[in-house]
Design a protein around this motif. Structure first.
Motif, PDB file in Angstrom:
ATOM      1  N   SER A  48       0.820  -1.217   0.000  1.00  0.00           N
ATOM      2  CA  SER A  48       0.000   0.000   0.000  1.00  0.00           C
ATOM      3  C   SER A  48       0.849   1.261   0.000  1.00  0.00           C
ATOM      4  O   SER A  48       0.620   2.183  -0.792  1.00  0.00           O
ATOM      5  CB  SER A  48      -0.930   0.001   1.222  1.00  0.00           C
ATOM      6  OG  SER A  48      -1.761  -1.130   1.228  1.00  0.00           O
ATOM      7  N   VAL A  49       1.851   1.291   0.888  1.00  0.00           N
ATOM      8  CA  VAL A  49       2.658   2.503   1.030  1.00  0.00           C
ATOM      9  C   VAL A  49       3.599   2.683  -0.154  1.00  0.00           C
ATOM     10  O   VAL A  49       3.634   3.748  -0.778  1.00  0.00           O
ATOM     11  CB  VAL A  49       3.457   2.474   2.354  1.00  0.00           C
ATOM     12  CG1 VAL A  49       4.416   3.654   2.421  1.00  0.00           C
ATOM     13  CG2 VAL A  49       2.510   2.499   3.538  1.00  0.00           C
ATOM     14  N   VAL A  50       4.360   1.636  -0.473  1.00  0.00           N
ATOM     15  CA  VAL A  50       5.372   1.761  -1.519  1.00  0.00           C
ATOM     16  C   VAL A  50       4.724   1.926  -2.886  1.00  0.00           C
ATOM     17  O   VAL A  50       4.922   2.930  -3.573  1.00  0.00           O
ATOM     18  CB  VAL A  50       6.317   0.540  -1.510  1.00  0.00           C
ATOM     19  CG1 VAL A  50       7.269   0.604  -2.692  1.00  0.00           C
ATOM     20  CG2 VAL A  50       7.099   0.507  -0.203  1.00  0.00           C
ATOM     21  N   ILE A  51       3.927   0.929  -3.293  1.00  0.00           N
ATOM     22  CA  ILE A  51       3.324   0.984  -4.625  1.00  0.00           C
ATOM     23  C   ILE A  51       2.302   2.111  -4.713  1.00  0.00           C
ATOM     24  O   ILE A  51       2.277   2.879  -5.677  1.00  0.00           O
ATOM     25  CB  ILE A  51       2.657  -0.354  -4.985  1.00  0.00           C
ATOM     26  CG1 ILE A  51       3.668  -1.502  -4.859  1.00  0.00           C
ATOM     27  CG2 ILE A  51       2.074  -0.305  -6.391  1.00  0.00           C
ATOM     28  CD1 ILE A  51       4.863  -1.365  -5.765  1.00  0.00           C
ATOM     29  N   GLY A  52       1.449   2.229  -3.676  1.00  0.00           N
ATOM     30  CA  GLY A  52       0.415   3.273  -3.692  1.00  0.00           C
ATOM     31  C   GLY A  52       1.010   4.667  -3.729  1.00  0.00           C
ATOM     32  O   GLY A  52       0.608   5.509  -4.553  1.00  0.00           O
ATOM     33  N   LEU A  53       1.974   4.936  -2.850  1.00  0.00           N
ATOM     34  CA  LEU A  53       2.590   6.266  -2.794  1.00  0.00           C
ATOM     35  C   LEU A  53       3.357   6.564  -4.075  1.00  0.00           C
ATOM     36  O   LEU A  53       3.263   7.669  -4.624  1.00  0.00           O
ATOM     37  CB  LEU A  53       3.517   6.351  -1.583  1.00  0.00           C
ATOM     38  CG  LEU A  53       4.294   7.660  -1.408  1.00  0.00           C
ATOM     39  CD1 LEU A  53       3.334   8.829  -1.223  1.00  0.00           C
ATOM     40  CD2 LEU A  53       5.264   7.563  -0.230  1.00  0.00           C
ATOM     41  N   ASP A  54       4.126   5.599  -4.547  1.00  0.00           N
ATOM     42  CA  ASP A  54       4.939   5.828  -5.747  1.00  0.00           C
ATOM     43  C   ASP A  54       4.066   6.082  -6.977  1.00  0.00           C
ATOM     44  O   ASP A  54       4.353   6.981  -7.784  1.00  0.00           O
ATOM     45  CB  ASP A  54       5.867   4.644  -5.990  1.00  0.00           C
ATOM     46  CG  ASP A  54       6.981   4.559  -4.948  1.00  0.00           C
ATOM     47  OD1 ASP A  54       7.051   5.470  -4.099  1.00  0.00           O
ATOM     48  OD2 ASP A  54       7.756   3.596  -4.983  1.00  0.00           O
ATOM     49  N   LEU A  55       3.012   5.296  -7.133  1.00  0.00           N
ATOM     50  CA  LEU A  55       2.110   5.522  -8.273  1.00  0.00           C
ATOM     51  C   LEU A  55       1.422   6.880  -8.170  1.00  0.00           C
ATOM     52  O   LEU A  55       1.194   7.544  -9.186  1.00  0.00           O
ATOM     53  CB  LEU A  55       1.064   4.403  -8.347  1.00  0.00           C
ATOM     54  CG  LEU A  55       1.531   3.080  -8.957  1.00  0.00           C
ATOM     55  CD1 LEU A  55       0.431   2.039  -8.859  1.00  0.00           C
ATOM     56  CD2 LEU A  55       1.949   3.267 -10.412  1.00  0.00           C
ATOM     57  N   THR A  56       1.091   7.300  -6.954  1.00  0.00           N
ATOM     58  CA  THR A  56       0.471   8.617  -6.761  1.00  0.00           C
ATOM     59  C   THR A  56       1.422   9.734  -7.177  1.00  0.00           C
ATOM     60  O   THR A  56       1.024  10.693  -7.867  1.00  0.00           O
ATOM     61  CB  THR A  56       0.058   8.803  -5.285  1.00  0.00           C
ATOM     62  OG1 THR A  56      -0.871   7.775  -4.922  1.00  0.00           O
ATOM     63  CG2 THR A  56      -0.584  10.169  -5.072  1.00  0.00           C
ATOM     64  N   LEU A  57       2.697   9.627  -6.774  1.00  0.00           N
ATOM     65  CA  LEU A  57       3.688  10.648  -7.144  1.00  0.00           C
ATOM     66  C   LEU A  57       3.930  10.666  -8.654  1.00  0.00           C
ATOM     67  O   LEU A  57       4.074  11.742  -9.254  1.00  0.00           O
ATOM     68  CB  LEU A  57       4.993  10.385  -6.399  1.00  0.00           C
ATOM     69  CG  LEU A  57       4.956  10.593  -4.881  1.00  0.00           C
ATOM     70  CD1 LEU A  57       6.270  10.152  -4.245  1.00  0.00           C
ATOM     71  CD2 LEU A  57       4.662  12.049  -4.540  1.00  0.00           C
ATOM     72  N   ILE A  58       3.966   9.492  -9.266  1.00  0.00           N
ATOM     73  CA  ILE A  58       4.143   9.427 -10.722  1.00  0.00           C
ATOM     74  C   ILE A  58       2.952  10.056 -11.425  1.00  0.00           C
ATOM     75  O   ILE A  58       3.108  10.833 -12.383  1.00  0.00           O
ATOM     76  CB  ILE A  58       4.334   7.962 -11.171  1.00  0.00           C
ATOM     77  CG1 ILE A  58       5.689   7.438 -10.690  1.00  0.00           C
ATOM     78  CG2 ILE A  58       4.250   7.845 -12.693  1.00  0.00           C
ATOM     79  CD1 ILE A  58       5.881   5.953 -10.901  1.00  0.00           C
TER      80      ILE A  58
END
Length: 341
Positions: A235-245
């Protein structure tokens, strides 16, 4: 990170071993690999349960994809290392991406090929936890690099005059170091938590590699913390990274539409094409594997395992091709060296 199914047995196949088989079958299987139930330091990786007879055949595309990926990625590293003109932020990020691609595939494929070719299914607990750490840490690092590349493209399109000031080689190196530290801090608790778990007599992993939850399910203790931590990482890694991208590309699209010239539109979007393709090859297979496991109840277990392995192979093979085709400067240098050879 692919979640493993609760039962490794393929419906309708009575010869398939699963983690719920009786203990006498487990003992017989371990004896066939020269292991004993009293040996607490060895796990058994089954490869692709239900397709044992086709292991050698399956290994052909696996090994080809792996070799092609290594050749492509090492070619990119060699060319960027040799050419001073390519030692710029964008190409340093490409080199970081190739290193994580090599690390991800090498964490999984060599052991999988040993299972397919030589039936070497045993793996020590230390080896299993080490494989798990390097695999998941490389994946988290890979995601961090994609975020940094999205920021690089945002600066190149939205603030091109200050690009060389904002993104220097030293700053890219620092961002890479931050991504590496993040990966280690996020992933290191995974093998540490598992090493403290009491494990049952059953040490059969119906997979080609030591996936976190596949190993956790062999524990006799409460694995709630492991399950929750796995969910947090995803949730944190994939979710946060996709949000920033997504945020970076939202700002890029807004900036592009403010440009009146169609030629400028095309030029701005072309600078992002390679990165967008890499994002698609990196995240879509991962999300597809997770979604098919969670909701695709009709999909056989061996299909999930094959998809999980292809997730490590396809991006590694395609990423250097994408950047070689879409980046003219890199493509020209690669062709020059190939012609010399």
């Amino acid at each position: 990170m692919l979640r493993l199914y609760d039962n490794g047995q393929q419906p309708g196949n009575a010869d398939t071993w699963s983690i719920s088989e009786p203990h006498h079958r487990i003992d017989h299987l371990m004896a066939s690999f020269n292991l004993t139930p009293s040996d607490p330091l060895t796990y058994i990786l089954m490869g692709i349960p239900g397709l044992e007879a086709a292991h050698v055949l399956i290994s052909i595309p696996f090994s080809l994809f792996y070799i092609i990926g290594l050749l492509g990625n090492f070619t990119v590293l060699f060319v960027v290392g040799k050419e001073q003109t390519l030692q710029k932020p964008m190409y340093l990020l490409i080199c970081m991406l190739t290193l994580t691609d090599i690390s991800i595939s090498t964490s999984v494929v060599p052991k999988a090929l040993c299972i397919f070719w030589f039936n070497l299914k045993g793996i020590t607990v230390a080896g299993c936890l080490t494989q798990m750490f390097f695999l998941h840490a490389s994946m988290v690092m890979h995601s961090a690099i994609l975020v940094t590349m999205a920021f690089d493209r945002y600066v190149a399109v939205c603030d091109p005059l200050r690009y060389t000031i904002i993104l220097t080689n030293a700053r890219i190196a620092k961002l890479g170091l931050v991504g590496l530290i993040r990966a280690i801090l996020f992933v290191l608790p995974v093998p540490l938590l598992l090493s403290r778990e009491p494990f049952c007599a059953n040490r059969i992993i119906p997979h080609t590699y030591c996936e976190h939850m596949a190993v956790a399910k062999m524990s006799c203790g409460d694995t709630t913390v492991n399950r929750m931590y796995d969910l947090v990482i995803v949730s944190v890694v994939i979710g946060l990274d996709l949000t920033l991208i997504a945020l970076s590309y939202g700002l890029i699209i807004r900036a592009v539409f403010r440009i009146s010239s169609k030629k400028a539109h095309q030029k701005a979007l072309n600078t992002c094409t390679a990165h967008i393709c890499v994002i698609l090859t990196s995240y879509i297979p991962s999300l597809f594997s997770n979604l098919t496991h969670q909701f695709g109840l009709g999909i056989a277990p061996h299909v999930h395992i094959i998809l999980a392995n292809l997730y490590f192979l396809i991006p590694t093979m395609l990423n250097p091709v994408i950047y070689g085709v879409k980046t003219k400067e890199l493509r020209d240098r690669v062709v020059k060296y190939i012609c010399k050879i």
